[in-house]
Design a protein around this motif. Structure first.
Motif, PDB file in Angstrom:
ATOM      1  N   GLY A  71      16.832  38.840  18.867  1.00 44.64           N
ATOM      2  CA  GLY A  71      15.562  38.164  18.712  1.00 44.64           C
ATOM      3  C   GLY A  71      15.088  38.142  17.276  1.00 44.64           C
ATOM      4  N   VAL A  72      13.826  37.771  17.082  1.00 51.55           N
ATOM      5  CA  VAL A  72      13.251  37.729  15.738  1.00 51.55           C
ATOM      6  C   VAL A  72      13.296  39.128  15.127  1.00 51.55           C
ATOM      7  N   GLY A  73      13.535  39.183  13.832  1.00 51.70           N
ATOM      8  CA  GLY A  73      13.618  40.470  13.159  1.00 51.70           C
ATOM      9  C   GLY A  73      14.912  41.207  13.406  1.00 51.70           C
ATOM     10  N   GLY A 155       8.458  41.251  26.108  1.00 52.41           N
ATOM     11  CA  GLY A 155       8.067  40.777  24.789  1.00 52.41           C
ATOM     12  C   GLY A 155       7.507  39.367  24.817  1.00 52.41           C
ATOM     13  N   GLY A 156       6.962  38.935  23.661  1.00 53.88           N
ATOM     14  CA  GLY A 156       6.413  37.596  23.549  1.00 53.88           C
ATOM     15  C   GLY A 156       7.495  36.565  23.274  1.00 53.88           C
ATOM     16  N   HIS A 157       7.185  35.332  23.591  1.00 53.59           N
ATOM     17  CA  HIS A 157       8.112  34.222  23.330  1.00 53.59           C
ATOM     18  C   HIS A 157       7.801  33.617  21.961  1.00 53.59           C
ATOM     19  N   SER A 164      15.888  32.507  16.620  1.00 50.11           N
ATOM     20  CA  SER A 164      15.893  33.176  17.909  1.00 50.11           C
ATOM     21  C   SER A 164      16.424  32.254  19.001  1.00 50.11           C
ATOM     22  N   ALA A 165      15.962  31.004  19.015  1.00 53.00           N
ATOM     23  CA  ALA A 165      16.397  30.059  20.037  1.00 53.00           C
ATOM     24  C   ALA A 165      17.902  29.820  19.962  1.00 53.00           C
ATOM     25  N   ALA A 257       3.950  36.071  18.303  1.00 55.01           N
ATOM     26  CA  ALA A 257       5.118  36.818  18.780  1.00 55.01           C
ATOM     27  C   ALA A 257       6.147  37.009  17.681  1.00 55.01           C
ATOM     28  N   ALA A 258       6.261  36.021  16.786  1.00 55.67           N
ATOM     29  CA  ALA A 258       7.226  36.118  15.694  1.00 55.67           C
ATOM     30  C   ALA A 258       6.696  36.916  14.518  1.00 55.67           C
ATOM     31  N   ASP A 259       5.383  36.859  14.284  1.00 51.12           N
ATOM     32  CA  ASP A 259       4.764  37.525  13.137  1.00 51.12           C
ATOM     33  C   ASP A 259       3.445  38.149  13.580  1.00 51.12           C
TER      34      ASP A 259
END
Length: 395
Positions: A71-73, A155-157, A164-165, A257-259
């Motif tokens: 995922g992100v990060g 977690g968040g989308h 991420s996608a 969710a990303a930041d």
């Protein structure tokens, strides 16, 4: 890559025909110390028969799975998705694969397409995409569908995050092959709207391993171009701003969710938090649209709120300067009011600078109608690539 001057003029033109808030975007993935090791991605965590409306009727079997991805990060995540395999015996080398990236449904867990039910909050959309995908499985393709990061799982989308996608799209194929050895290495990234953008980023990402062979991509009505204009567009109350507002709940919760430094309650008025934001966290796209069409545009953003963080994040996710590594088809309808042809014209112009693109326009097709309108052309495009024939290139 596009020059700074030309880039500025393109964004200005895009703002005049705002349609770019319907897709997920990001910068191409890059390796780093935080990345999940390849052997830990695409691993099956659970598997059971798929009994929801997302099942494809022409498939010999439909399975609901969870699998690992990045995922992100760079964090390791659990993702849900589906695997549908054709009837009959697999060809030599296994069934070719369509990895489907769905369009905007929302960021709440109830919006995950794999959980669709008749009368459910995303059935109006999933029923259309399921019929489209059933045509692929009926013609001998395994069809796999990711729900994306945080949609139906923990977690968040991070809506609008292309890296991420793209990770979840490719790892869905790894998971499917681990589930069924009859599924082959050759695959195609195909997506619509938000998923069209995911397909573009899948086409631009470097292959993670040699276990898969990405042959091409189809990005149906891909949005996201001019994404950073969202805030200004709504604040300026330009024509179509009420439609743009319908996507703000998904955009702002996805950015959060990303930041996590982006705090929606600090940016929105109390009224907007109580209605738009609440809907973004609990409801799906159809409900967002219903609320947004009557919400006053002058009561969206908190006076004096610092919106630069949100705008900067959205700018970082715009699909510009992508180096498409595989031939890509972009189907677009002329009657699409969500991702308009003028915006897609600009996007294709940008993509053509570094990639091979077949741009196909369908007279009278709207945002969802482009799926059926383009199917035969997309099927021919994919079949040509499988056969090693030179793809159409309209650049």
């Amino acid at each position: 890559m596009r020059s700074a001057g030309k880039r500025t003029s393109v964004i200005a033109a895009t703002a005049a025909v705002f349609t770019g808030v319907t897709a997920a975007v990001s910068v191409p993935a890059s390796a780093g110390p935080k990345d999940v090791p390849p052997g830990q991605r695409g691993r099956i965590l659970s598997d059971r028969p798929l009994t929801t409306s997302a099942a494809l009727p022409s498939a010999a079997a439909n399975r609901l799975v969870t699998y690992t991805s990045q995922g992100v990060g760079g964090k390791k995540i659990k993702v849900s998705g589906t695997v549908s395999v054709p009837e009959g015996r697999a060809p030599r080398g296994g069934w070719p694969v369509i990895s489907w990236a769905h369009g905007t449904t929302g960021t709440a867990d109830v919006c995950a397409p794999s959980a669709d039910t008749p009368g459910g909050p995303v059935h109006d959309y999933v029923s259309i995409t399921a019929a489209y995908l059933d045509r692929w499985v009926a013609r001998g393709y395994a069809v796999v569908q990711t729900d994306y990061e945080g949609l139906g799982t923990e977690g968040g989308h991070p809506y609008m995050n292309g890296e991420s996608a793209a990770n979840t799209v490719v790892d869905m194929v790894h998971a499917a092959r681990a589930l069924d050895h009859r599924i082959g290495r050759d695959w195609f990234a195909i997506g619509h709207s938000q998923g069209g953008q995911a397909a573009l980023f899948s086409a631009a990402a470097q292959p993670r391993t040699g276990q898969l062979n990405l042959k091409g991509a189809v990005a149906l009505a891909p949005g996201g171009y001019g994404l950073s204009q969202t805030v200004d567009y709504i604040q300026s109350r330009l024509p179509g701003a009420q439609y743009a507002l319908a996507f703000l709940p998904t955009l702002i919760t996805g950015a959060e969710a990303a930041d996590p430094s982006i705090v929606p309650e600090e940016l929105l008025t109390e009224a907007a938090s109580d209605t738009l934001l609440k809907a973004g966290r609990t409801e799906c796209t159809a409900k967002h649209r219903e609320i947004a069409l009557t919400f006053p545009l002058d009561q969206v953003f908190r006076p004096g709120a610092d919106l630069t963080g949100l705008t900067s994040y959205l700018r970082s996710q715009e699909p510009v300067g992508l180096d498409l590594r595989v031939p890509t088809q972009v189907p677009q309808g002329t009657a699409d009011v969500l991702v308009g042809k003028p915006t897609t014209d600009l996007l294709v112009d940008d993509l053509c600078e570094l990639g091979e693109v077949a741009y196909d326009v369908y007279e009278g097709a709207d945002h969802r109608g482009v799926l059926n309108a383009s199917f035969e052309d997309s099927f021919s495009f994919v079949e040509d690539l499988r056969a090693g024939r030179a793809p159409r290139n309209t650049c």
